[in-house]
Design a protein around this motif. Structure first.
Motif, short mmCIF file in Angstrom:
data_model
loop_
_atom_site.label_atom_id
_atom_site.label_comp_id
_atom_site.label_asym_id
_atom_site.label_seq_id
_atom_site.Cartn_x
_atom_site.Cartn_y
_atom_site.Cartn_z
N SER A 29 -5.38 -0.74 -1.40
CA SER A 29 -4.12 -0.08 -1.70
C SER A 29 -3.11 -1.10 -2.24
O SER A 29 -2.41 -0.85 -3.24
CB SER A 29 -3.64 0.58 -0.42
OG SER A 29 -2.37 1.05 -0.55
N ALA A 30 -3.06 -2.28 -1.61
CA ALA A 30 -2.15 -3.35 -2.07
C ALA A 30 -2.52 -3.79 -3.49
O ALA A 30 -1.64 -3.97 -4.35
CB ALA A 30 -2.24 -4.54 -1.11
N LEU A 31 -3.80 -3.95 -3.75
CA LEU A 31 -4.25 -4.42 -5.08
C LEU A 31 -4.04 -3.36 -6.15
O LEU A 31 -3.51 -3.63 -7.23
CB LEU A 31 -5.73 -4.83 -5.01
CG LEU A 31 -6.00 -6.17 -4.32
CD1 LEU A 31 -7.46 -6.26 -3.87
CD2 LEU A 31 -5.67 -7.33 -5.26
N PHE A 32 -4.47 -2.13 -5.85
CA PHE A 32 -4.48 -1.11 -6.90
C PHE A 32 -3.09 -0.59 -7.26
O PHE A 32 -2.88 -0.08 -8.36
CB PHE A 32 -5.41 0.05 -6.51
CG PHE A 32 -6.87 -0.34 -6.38
CD1 PHE A 32 -7.33 -1.60 -6.76
CD2 PHE A 32 -7.80 0.57 -5.89
CE1 PHE A 32 -8.67 -1.95 -6.64
CE2 PHE A 32 -9.15 0.23 -5.78
CZ PHE A 32 -9.58 -1.04 -6.15
N THR A 33 -2.12 -0.73 -6.32
CA THR A 33 -0.75 -0.33 -6.69
C THR A 33 -0.12 -1.35 -7.62
O THR A 33 0.63 -0.99 -8.52
CB THR A 33 0.14 -0.15 -5.45
OG1 THR A 33 -0.01 -1.28 -4.59
CG2 THR A 33 -0.21 1.12 -4.69
N LYS A 34 -0.45 -2.63 -7.42
CA LYS A 34 0.14 -3.66 -8.30
C LYS A 34 -0.71 -3.91 -9.55
O LYS A 34 -0.21 -4.48 -10.51
CB LYS A 34 0.33 -4.97 -7.53
CG LYS A 34 1.44 -4.87 -6.47
CD LYS A 34 1.82 -6.23 -5.92
CE LYS A 34 2.96 -6.12 -4.91
NZ LYS A 34 3.22 -7.39 -4.21
N HIS A 35 -1.98 -3.52 -9.51
CA HIS A 35 -2.90 -3.73 -10.65
C HIS A 35 -3.66 -2.44 -10.92
O HIS A 35 -4.86 -2.34 -10.61
CB HIS A 35 -3.87 -4.88 -10.33
CG HIS A 35 -3.18 -6.14 -9.95
ND1 HIS A 35 -2.69 -7.02 -10.90
CD2 HIS A 35 -2.85 -6.66 -8.75
CE1 HIS A 35 -2.11 -8.04 -10.27
NE2 HIS A 35 -2.18 -7.84 -8.97
N PRO A 36 -2.97 -1.45 -11.49
CA PRO A 36 -3.58 -0.11 -11.59
C PRO A 36 -4.91 -0.07 -12.32
O PRO A 36 -5.77 0.75 -11.98
CB PRO A 36 -2.52 0.69 -12.37
CG PRO A 36 -1.25 -0.06 -12.20
CD PRO A 36 -1.61 -1.50 -12.00
N GLU A 37 -5.15 -0.97 -13.28
CA GLU A 37 -6.41 -0.88 -14.02
C GLU A 37 -7.63 -1.29 -13.18
O GLU A 37 -8.76 -0.96 -13.51
CB GLU A 37 -6.36 -1.67 -15.33
CG GLU A 37 -6.28 -3.17 -15.18
CD GLU A 37 -6.44 -3.89 -16.54
OE1 GLU A 37 -7.51 -4.45 -16.77
OE2 GLU A 37 -5.49 -3.91 -17.33
#
Lengths: 209, 209
Positions: free
Chosen positions: A151-159
Motif C-alpha cells: 500500500s505504501a509503495l503503490f500509492t507513491k508509485h502507481p505504475e
C-alpha cells in the motif's frame, strides 16, 4: 535546543562576517524543513519527502566491489510516514541478487531533488544528505507487513502495481543499524535507529509527507 | 542499428498492444536523449548532463559495509564532456577516507533529476540509470590533469572554489573498469570503458552538455 529564529539570525551573521568564516555558510532556513538542530526530524523528513534514492550493495557480479543502483521506495502512504524504507525489486536486477547473498546495504537520499536546496550545491553540507545502513531483507508476501508495504509503495508509485508479473517483484525492507546525516556544518549528526524510528510516534507526522 | 523513428513506432506499438506486454512499455522517445539503442551515447549523455550523483565505497567506519554518499562532480567544462568523473572531496567526509583505504568504488547517476523521465517512475527501466564501477584515485594537485579537473569542477560548481581551505579538499577521479547501464527493457547494456571513453572523440560533444 536552538530555535529557527536563532538559527536564521546566526546564519545571517555568518554570511555578513564573510570570508573569514567557511564560505559554505550562507544558506537560509527553509520553510517546511526541520531546523538543522532537529537531526531525527530532518532525517525522517528526507525519508518521507523523497520517493527514490540509491541502494548500495556488495556486488556478487563484481567480486565484492560496492555497487550503487537507483531505486524507488516508500516509508508509508502519503501523510503516514514510518521511517522504514520498503522497496519493490526483482532479482533480474543485481541489487536484489546482491542482497540475497550479502544483506549489508546502505540507502542514500539527497535533499537536492526536493528543490529546497535552491542554488546551494548538492555537496554543500547545508543541502542535507542521509545514509541509512543496515540489512536489506525480504518481506514475507503473506504477512500483514507486506500488505502495508504494498500500500505504501503503490500509492507513491502507481505504475508498480502493473509491472510485469513474470519479473517476480518482491518486497524488501532496510533494517536500519546506522544513520549518517549531514544537514549543516560540523560533521554528521548522531542519531540512533531508535531515535529515528520513534520520532513523531506521539505526534502527527502529516507535516512530514 | 535501430533508428529513433523505428523505436518510436515500436514503442507506440508496444503501448497499443496493451497488458499482454510488460506494463513498463509506454515511454516515448525523448528529444535530446540518445536513442535506447545507442548505449555508449546514452551513458555519456547521463554523465555530461548530471552534476551530482552517488559514490558507493567500502566503509572503513562500518566494518566493510557498502556506504553511499551524495557528491557533486564534473566530467568537463560545459560543452566539453570527456566522460571521466572528477570529484572535490575532503577526508573530513567518510567517502574520501574509505577510498584512500580501499579504492573500489561505484558512481551512480539517474536520469530522473534531469526532468526527462516525466511521469515515468525513477525505477522504470526506460528512466535511465548508470553505474560506473572502478577505482577512486587522488589526482596530483601539481599535474596538468588537476588544472583541467579544477576547471571542469569549478565551472559547473562555482561555490567550490570558495570552500574552506582548512578542509583540505582534494581532487579525485574514478578510473572506470565496469559500466552498468539500464535505459530500456531487456537488461543492462554491454559497454566497455574504452567504448564509453572513446565515444564522440571524432565528433563534437557539444550536444551532450
Amino acid at each position: 535546543m536552538l530555535s529557527p529564529a536563532y538559527l536564521a539570525v546566526a546564519a545571517a551573521l555568518l554570511l555578513a562576517l564573510g570570508p573569514a568564516l567557511p564560505a559554505f555558510a550562507g544558506r537560509p532556513i527553509i520553510a517546511g524543513k526541520p531546523a538543522p538542530s532537529e537531526a531525527a526530524a530532518t532525517a525522517r523528513w528526507l525519508t518521507a519527502q523523497n520517493t527514490w534514492g540509491f541502494l548500495s550493495t556488495i556486488s556478487s557480479d563484481l567480486s565484492g566491489a560496492p555497487f550503487g543502483n537507483v531505486v524507488s521506495y516508500s516509508d508509508g502512504v502519503p501523510g503516514e510516514s514510518h521511517g522504514i524504507p520498503y522497496f519493490y525489486l526483482t532479482t533480474l536486477d543485481p541489487t536484489a541478487r546482491d542482497a540475497l547473498e550479502d544483506q549489508r546495504t546502505s540507502f542514500t537520499l539527497s535533499e537536492f531533488p526536493l528543490g529546497t536546496c535552491g542554488k546551494i550545491d548538492p555537496e554543500n553540507p547545508t543541502c542535507a544528505k542521509l545514509t541509512l545502513t543496515g540489512k536489506l531483507k525480504l518481506v514475507d508476501l503473506q504477512s500483514s507487513e507486506a500488505d502495508l508495504a504494498k500500500s505504501a509503495l503503490f500509492t507513491k508509485h502507481p505504475e508498480m502495481k502493473d509491472w510485469p508479473k513474470n519479473h517476480h517483484f518482491q518486497i524488501l525492507k532496510l533494517e536500519i543499524e546506522n544513520i549518517f546525516l549531514i544537514d549543516w556544518f560540523g560533521g554528521p549528526k548522531p542519531i540512533s535507529p531508535t531515535e529515528y524510528l520513534e520520532y513523531g510516534k506521539n505526534q502527527a507526522l502529516l507535516k512530514l509527507s
